[in-house]
Design an enzyme around this catalytic site. Structure first.
Site, short mmCIF file in Angstrom:
data_model
loop_
_atom_site.label_atom_id
_atom_site.label_comp_id
_atom_site.label_asym_id
_atom_site.label_seq_id
_atom_site.Cartn_x
_atom_site.Cartn_y
_atom_site.Cartn_z
CD GLU A 834 -63.91 17.61 8.87
OE1 GLU A 834 -63.84 16.89 9.88
OE2 GLU A 834 -63.35 17.28 7.79
CG ASP A 835 -59.75 18.71 10.51
OD1 ASP A 835 -59.66 18.99 9.30
OD2 ASP A 835 -59.19 17.73 11.02
#
EC number: 2.4.1.223
Length: 921
Positions: A834-835
């Site tokens: 997700e980062d």
């Protein structure tokens, strides 16, 4: 005689009559003798003993004295007595010391009592001063409000206008073909505060509804159900919409019948003002059946217009609806790189009518200059393009005759050849795609041209439109010169030179902008319908509806545990950041110009110099719907509830810069069943300046322990419950986030307060960037021809992990609502990346790398459970994520940087007598 007496005594004192008397006499003699003996012992024995002892003590040899008086030293010569003497001396000294301490403590107590009395008096004086200050502040606020009331007019929302049903007083234009908004649109039905309500007719209620294309009809109805502007109350509607196409030819009604059915609509009101007739085309051969129909004052949105039919600024040219009921597959879309493809340009088409051989009756440019212009430039185009192909200077492919039966088309229009899949395969190999407009100059746009434009943008072939009279879809609000080349037909001989002169950077920029236009305005039925509504809403200057936020469902929890201050967290180390703000929590200022900035910011944005913001797929600071992102300008669109008061152009940098003191940030912390680690992390935030609130995203279906006592860190802690365990929950735009700045932080990250403060101050001066601490970078794997994720130490980086990073809340909207769903699905599948997805998104929008602050590269948590990043599979998954994201975006948006930000006085040794610069700020 004695014996006789004795015998008498033994016999009881009886004999001869005198025995009792003898017994009495004998008893007296014994008592007397006993008394005398005791007297001698008690008197004479002590005297004799005293004399004897005195005689011994008077001896000449003093050393032989035993019982005489002795000195203290002589007594201590005895061993057991010596110990007692030492104890006596020690106790005496301690007693003396305790007495001295007692006297000292008594003196200090007396002094402290005096100080207590003085503090009590100071407290009373301070209370009096505080009360006076409160009164002064109250009076000042009251005076300020009075001055503001005197200098500013009182504004209130306008009264809602509800016109009569017949609208008999509405002025009539000279003809329906001269309709513009000022004479054919009733603004009284659309107040600024109305919210732009739209009423959509149900086509099934009318006879022409049975003739509609089922796919278009179904897609349109699905879009209407989810649109935020659609209302079922027709009496308050600002706009009325009716879908009339695409129609199936075998059962298509006659023009007169369709006209009668339109005029009989219940809210047509004799002339159809405030109505929008939508004719969507799914095929290139869609006919313009509205040409001979009187539409009155109703607006028309379709893909084919003649010049006498099209009313600029009133009607809308829409894109074809190719993907009616299906989402585009991003994996099938070719990447945007390499920039140059096999063919420089390509064209396939056949002109059914007025097609003449280019080898016959070719006229020279000298003849044209003399005034004898050719009747049809298409002949010149054919000749020139064939000459370019024959020259073999570049690989080009031009075919003016279809191998199979060409598609049906309008007169003088170039018909499409082959099937859609065949055409897309050719365009995937073409850098440019030629689009030749119809030879009839009165045909300003046709469904065939719109279809060619759609397919070119879909696969990344840059459109080259020959014919400047064309009206491309949404042309009054989209700057097509950023994604396509529009060239007059007389310049056909210069086209080859022009295409070869464009630099690779410009080619990539145009391809990227074309990809954005296709994804945002063309790709789905939702985008098409939202774009049409956004154009009309912007024309009549009604602000957009606020974008929805995620409602935070709070988990009840007990707080009250006093949080201590970790000295390691409060230690500033090498960073001396000067004074900080210690004000109570307050939200970021909300937007205050919703009803005025629409026109103002469009003007400012359209007249600004070219720059990186012109290539933004979504304008910064304004989380707008995809269909409103570009043409509304960089200062308009949907407003978040907690958004800032930024303007246009340089919103992030200029709206609330680093010198604006009043701003705070919200910590968003994602956690999963690690209560002890979470509590320790929350305690480390105690006393952190600029902190507004902590939002704990509880990512586990299991609720926290009921007896868990949460720390009191001086600011609210909101524990949010999620619907499912997903890392995407980290970036949801929760309604509890009332600040523009978000600090996303893992529950096991260790950051000092000075590091967080400095990162926040850096972010305030670079609000469009991700500003964080741990840096990473991507690398190209030459043997495998793929991208790799790398966490090794390096002199450059391209990502900043969101486990400890600042970003604007605007990006939370884009990540959750606008970013392709395929990326969020990938994150859920791997429970990872997700980062990386957030870094891809921000770099794609800004074309800028993130900013790393401080010298630390990693953050370790002693005593924390084993992290996922320690597993080898973690890195393999991140490799896959990067390559998948590149396919979705069509190129690698991440940018390298060797830039790191440190404080001005970082590791600077200053003399003690020098004043630091921050004291003068």
């Amino acid at each position: 005689e004695l014996m006789t007496g004795y015998t008498m005594l033994r016999n009881g004192g009886v004999g001869n009559g005198g025995q009792p008397w003898v017994l009495r006499w004998s008893s007296r003699i014994r008592l007397t003798w006993l008394s005398f003996t005791l007297f001698v012992i008690l008197v004479f024995f002590p005297l004799i003993a005293h004399y004897y002892l005195t005689t011994i003590d008077d001896a000449d040899d003093a050393g032989k004295r035993i019982f005489g008086p002795r000195t203290g030293n002589e007594l201590c010569e005895v061993k057991h007595v010596q110990d007692l003497c030492r104890i006596r001396e020690s106790v005496s000294e301690e007693l003396l010391q305790l007495e001295a301490k007692r006297q000292e403590l008594n003196s200090e107590i007396a002094k402290l009592n005096l100080k207590i009395e003085a503090c009590k008096k100071s407290i009373e004086n301070a209370k009096q001063d505080l009360l006076q200050l409160k009164n002064v502040i109250s009076q000042t606020e009251h005076s300020y409000k009075e001055l503001m009331a005197q200098n500013q007019p009182k504004l209130s929302l306008p009264i809602r206008l509800l016109p009569d049903k017949d609208d008999a007083t509405f002025p009539l234009p000279k003809s329906s073909w001269s309709c513009r908004l000022h004479n054919c649109f009733d603004y009284s039905r659309c107040p600024l505060t109305s919210g732009f309500p739209v009423y959509v007719y149900n086509s099934d209620d009318y006879p022409f509804g049975s003739s509609l294309d089922p796919l278009i009809k179904q897609a349109f109805e699905a879009t209407v159900r989810t649109n935020v502007y659609v209302t079922e109350n027709a009496n308050i509607a600002c706009l009325y919409i009716i879908l009339v196409g695409e129609m199936q030819e075998p059962i298509m009604p006659k023009p007169t019948e369709l006209e009668q059915q339109l005029h009989s609509l219940p809210y047509w009101r004799t002339d159809g003002h405030n109505h929008l007739i939508i004719n969507l085309s799914r095929k290139s051969e869609t006919q313009n059946f509205l040409y001979n129909i009187s539409t009155g004052r109703a607006m028309v949105a379709q893909s084919t217009f003649y010049d006498v039919q099209y009313r600029p600024g009133f009607d809308i040219v829409v894109s074809p609806l190719v993907h009616a009921m299906s989402e585009p597959n991003f994996l099938e879309i070719p990447p945007q790189v390499p920039i140059k493809r096999k063919y420089l340009f390509s064209f396939q088409g056949e002109k059914i009518e007025s097609l003449r051989s280019s080898l016959q009756e070719v006229r020279s440019f000298e003849e044209e200059i003399e005034g004898n212009a050719p009747a049809d430039y298409d002949d010149r185009i054919i000749t020139t393009l064939k000459a370019v192909q024959d020259s073999k200077l570049d690989f080009v492919l031009v075919e003016f005759t279809c191998k199979n039966q060409p598609k049906a088309s309008l007169p003088t229009e170039w018909a499409l050849c082959g099937e859609r899949d065949d055409r897309l395969e050719l365009l995937k190999l073409s850098t440019f795609a030629l689009i030749i407009t119809p030879g009839d100059t009165h045909l300003v746009i046709s469904a065939g041209c719109a279809m060619r434009l759609f397919e070119a943008l879909e696969v990344g072939a840059i459109p080259v439109v020959l014919g400047e009279q064309v009206q491309l879809p949404y042309n009054d609000v989209i700057r097509w010169n950023e994604a396509a080349l529009i060239i007059p037909k007389p310049r056909i001989t210069e086209v080859h030179f022009l295409l070869r002169s464009i630099s690779d950077n410009d080619l990539l920029a145009m391809r990227r902008q074309g990809r954005f236009l296709w994804e945002t305005y063309f790709s789905t039925s939702d985008n098409v319908f939202s774009t049409v509504l956004a154009i009309i809403r912007t024309r009549i200057q009604i602000p957009a509806a606020p974008i929805r936020e995620e409602t935070a469902v709070e988990i009840p929890h007990r707080s009250g545990k006093a949080a201590g201050t970790d000295p390691n967290m409060a230690d500033n180390g090498d960073l001396d950041l000067g004074p900080v703000e210690t004000e109570p929590p307050y939200a970021s200022p909300k937007y205050l110009r919703n009803f005025t900035l629409t026109a103002m910011d469009i003007y400012r944005n359209w007249n600004s110099a070219p720059g990186p913001f012109h290539l933004f797929p979504y304008t910064p600071f304004d989380p707008v719907l995809p269909s409103e992102a570009k043409f509304l300008g960089s200062g308009t669109g949907f407003r978040p509830i907690g958004g800032g008061a930024g303007g246009s152009g340089k919103e992030f940098q200029a709206a609330l810069g680093g010198n604006v003191p009043r701003e705070q940030f919200t910590v968003v912390m994602l956690t999963y069943e690690r209560e002890e680690v979470l509590m320790n992390s929350l305690e480390r935030l105690n006393g952190l300046p600029y902190l507004n609130k902590v939002v704990v995203v509880w990512n586990s279906p299991k609720l926290p322990s009921e007896d868990l006592l949460w720390p009191d860190i001086g600011v609210p802690i909101m524990v949010v419950r999620t619907e499912k365990n997903s890392l995407n929950n980290r970036f949801l735009p929760w309604d509890e986030i009332e600040t523009e700045a978000i600090l996303s932080i893992d529950d096991d990250a260790h950051l000092r307060h000075d590091e967080i403060m400095f990162g926040f101050r850096v972010w305030r001066e670079a609000r469009d960037r991700i500003v964080g601490f741990p840096g990473r970078y991507h690398a190209w794997d030459i043997p495998h021809q793929s991208w790799l994720y790398n966490s090794n130490y390096s002199c450059e980086l391209s990502m900043v992990l969101t486990g400890a990073a600042f970003f604007h809340k605007y990006y939370a909207y884009l990540y959750s609502y606008v970013m392709p769903q395929a990326i969020r699905d990938m994150v859920d599948e791997y429970i990872n990346c997700e980062d990386i997805a957030m870094n891809f998104l921000v770099s794609h929008l800004t074309r800028k790398p993130p900013i790393k602050v401080t010298s630390r590269w990693t953050f370790r948590c002693p005593g924390c459970p084993q992290a996922l990043s320690h597993d080898d599979s973690h890195f393999h998954e991140r490799h896959k994520c990067i390559n998948f994201f590149v396919k979705v975006y069509g190129y690698m948006p991440l940018l390298y940087t060797q830039f790191r930000v440190d404080s001005v006085l970082f590791k600077t040794r200053l003399p003690h007598d020098k004043t630091k610069c921050f004291k003068f700020i």
